[in-house]
Design a protein around this motif. Sequence first.
Motif, PDB file in Angstrom:
ATOM      1  N   UNK A  24      -8.514  -6.346   3.990  1.00  0.00           N
ATOM      2  CA  UNK A  24      -8.580  -7.430   4.972  1.00  0.00           C
ATOM      3  C   UNK A  24      -9.568  -7.168   6.097  1.00  0.00           C
ATOM      4  N   UNK A  25      -9.994  -5.925   6.277  1.00  0.00           N
ATOM      5  CA  UNK A  25     -10.950  -5.609   7.342  1.00  0.00           C
ATOM      6  C   UNK A  25     -12.392  -5.701   6.877  1.00  0.00           C
ATOM      7  N   UNK A  61       0.827  -1.210   0.000  1.00  0.00           N
ATOM      8  CA  UNK A  61       0.000   0.000   0.000  1.00  0.00           C
ATOM      9  C   UNK A  61       0.864   1.263   0.000  1.00  0.00           C
ATOM     10  N   UNK A  62       1.971   1.270   0.741  1.00  0.00           N
ATOM     11  CA  UNK A  62       2.828   2.454   0.741  1.00  0.00           C
ATOM     12  C   UNK A  62       3.517   2.622  -0.608  1.00  0.00           C
ATOM     13  N   UNK A  63       3.934   1.529  -1.238  1.00  0.00           N
ATOM     14  CA  UNK A  63       4.494   1.619  -2.592  1.00  0.00           C
ATOM     15  C   UNK A  63       3.453   2.173  -3.556  1.00  0.00           C
ATOM     16  N   UNK A  64       2.201   1.775  -3.359  1.00  0.00           N
ATOM     17  CA  UNK A  64       1.122   2.280  -4.214  1.00  0.00           C
ATOM     18  C   UNK A  64       0.960   3.789  -4.051  1.00  0.00           C
ATOM     19  N   UNK A  70      -2.179  -5.602   2.717  1.00  0.00           N
ATOM     20  CA  UNK A  70      -2.902  -6.159   1.577  1.00  0.00           C
ATOM     21  C   UNK A  70      -2.200  -5.746   0.289  1.00  0.00           C
ATOM     22  N   UNK A  71      -1.781  -6.682  -0.558  1.00  0.00           N
ATOM     23  CA  UNK A  71      -1.137  -6.297  -1.818  1.00  0.00           C
ATOM     24  C   UNK A  71      -2.106  -5.569  -2.737  1.00  0.00           C
ATOM     25  N   UNK A  72      -1.586  -4.577  -3.444  1.00  0.00           N
ATOM     26  CA  UNK A  72      -2.389  -3.768  -4.357  1.00  0.00           C
ATOM     27  C   UNK A  72      -2.071  -4.170  -5.789  1.00  0.00           C
ATOM     28  N   UNK A  73      -3.114  -4.441  -6.567  1.00  0.00           N
ATOM     29  CA  UNK A  73      -2.963  -4.675  -8.000  1.00  0.00           C
ATOM     30  C   UNK A  73      -3.027  -3.316  -8.681  1.00  0.00           C
ATOM     31  N   UNK A  74      -1.934  -2.905  -9.310  1.00  0.00           N
ATOM     32  CA  UNK A  74      -1.895  -1.596  -9.948  1.00  0.00           C
ATOM     33  C   UNK A  74      -2.112  -1.734 -11.445  1.00  0.00           C
ATOM     34  N   UNK A  75      -2.761  -0.706 -12.001  1.00  0.00           N
ATOM     35  CA  UNK A  75      -3.134  -0.698 -13.405  1.00  0.00           C
ATOM     36  C   UNK A  75      -2.487   0.521 -14.051  1.00  0.00           C
ATOM     37  N   UNK A  76      -1.802   0.358 -15.179  1.00  0.00           N
ATOM     38  CA  UNK A  76      -1.163   1.498 -15.832  1.00  0.00           C
ATOM     39  C   UNK A  76      -2.136   2.657 -16.005  1.00  0.00           C
ATOM     40  N   UNK A  77      -1.656   3.846 -15.691  1.00  0.00           N
ATOM     41  CA  UNK A  77      -2.503   5.029 -15.787  1.00  0.00           C
ATOM     42  C   UNK A  77      -2.932   5.561 -14.440  1.00  0.00           C
ATOM     43  N   UNK A  78      -2.873   4.708 -13.397  1.00  0.00           N
ATOM     44  CA  UNK A  78      -3.147   5.243 -12.072  1.00  0.00           C
ATOM     45  C   UNK A  78      -4.363   4.711 -11.364  1.00  0.00           C
ATOM     46  N   UNK A  79      -4.570   3.405 -11.376  1.00  0.00           N
ATOM     47  CA  UNK A  79      -5.631   2.782 -10.592  1.00  0.00           C
ATOM     48  C   UNK A  79      -5.030   1.642  -9.783  1.00  0.00           C
TER      49      UNK A  79
END
Length: 351
Positions: free
Chosen positions: A64-65, A5-8, A49-58
């Motif tokens: 988990x909560x 999440x912080x990398x995101x 929680x790992x984030x699935x990132x999408x090119x362009x900014x999503x």
Amino acid sequence: MLMSVQEYVDWMTRLGRFGESAAAPEHDPRVCTRYLQLHARWLGGPLEAPVVVVPGGLGFYRDPLAGGGAFAWALVGALSHPVVPLAAPEIAAAAEAVAIALADDCGDSQVMTDTFEAEGLSEPTAPNGECFAWLSSPRARFDGTFSEYLASLSADRRRAARELLARFDESAGFRFVLTPEAPSEAELTWVAEQLTRQWGEDAAYALAQHLWPVAVAEVRPGQALFMRVYAGDQLAYFNGYLVRGAVITSQSTSRNLDLHHDGLGVVIDLLAIARLIDAFPAVRRLDPTCRTGLDDPPSIGVAKRKVVNENAYKPALLIGAPTPECAAGCPYFAPGQGWVAGTAGIVGRRL
């Protein structure tokens, strides 16, 4: 691609989607970082929680909560009506890339977001409006005086409002204080204790809802307000609100479980409106968050709807065939097929 999440947050900042001057507080990387710090402290550990990132900014994650298996907007799972930093056509155009990213990193997965705000997307008939599911989630409009606002309510709501305001008047020992002052350590501890008593193993999600306005208040104090309600010398309620432009959103609530005052929750919204009219003239809508997700029960908005006088429609994004009964008939994006038209129209009762 997967990120923490912080990398995101850092990635969105590099893309220019997040920034310290962003209008929405959830797009300020300082607010996001502070929320993650509060999350780690008050909820027993970091949000991992790992984030699935999408090119362009999503970005999407499984909160988990929140429970459930669908992906939702990354980081803001406990935030009411978050703003998505893309315009509506961009979100609709990105659906195929979202589906591909999920398939690559997570296999056969579905996106079912809570309601959100996006530029150019405020009504079901707006451009690209047919690509989203819509929830009826009305709000209160108060363009004039408090008396004029009361007069704008339906007869039944107006009568109930006046009866409740008389019952919980300050002469009866109640005090309502709406200020930007964030909760103290003792107050936040009290909130955590009351939520744990009320919700048990689900208390963490409710506490996360409280942490968002705390994070905003510490970084951008003009965009968070808190209502403290006292019954005599006891704290009866502690509510958090977020301000985005002319709209204030009811984000979190905690009540003293040792006190029982039926109808006090409605009075809090009414007197929040009264205080806003007097002291915060830039705010002219209260969103009591009647419903925020397709899986919310319709009954969730019964009490809160007692203060509303304006229809509002909130979009939700579905990618992958909707399997929950609540999403049946809603439009969605089907990988390999494209947008599938909906038949349900607006979900929920209108005004």
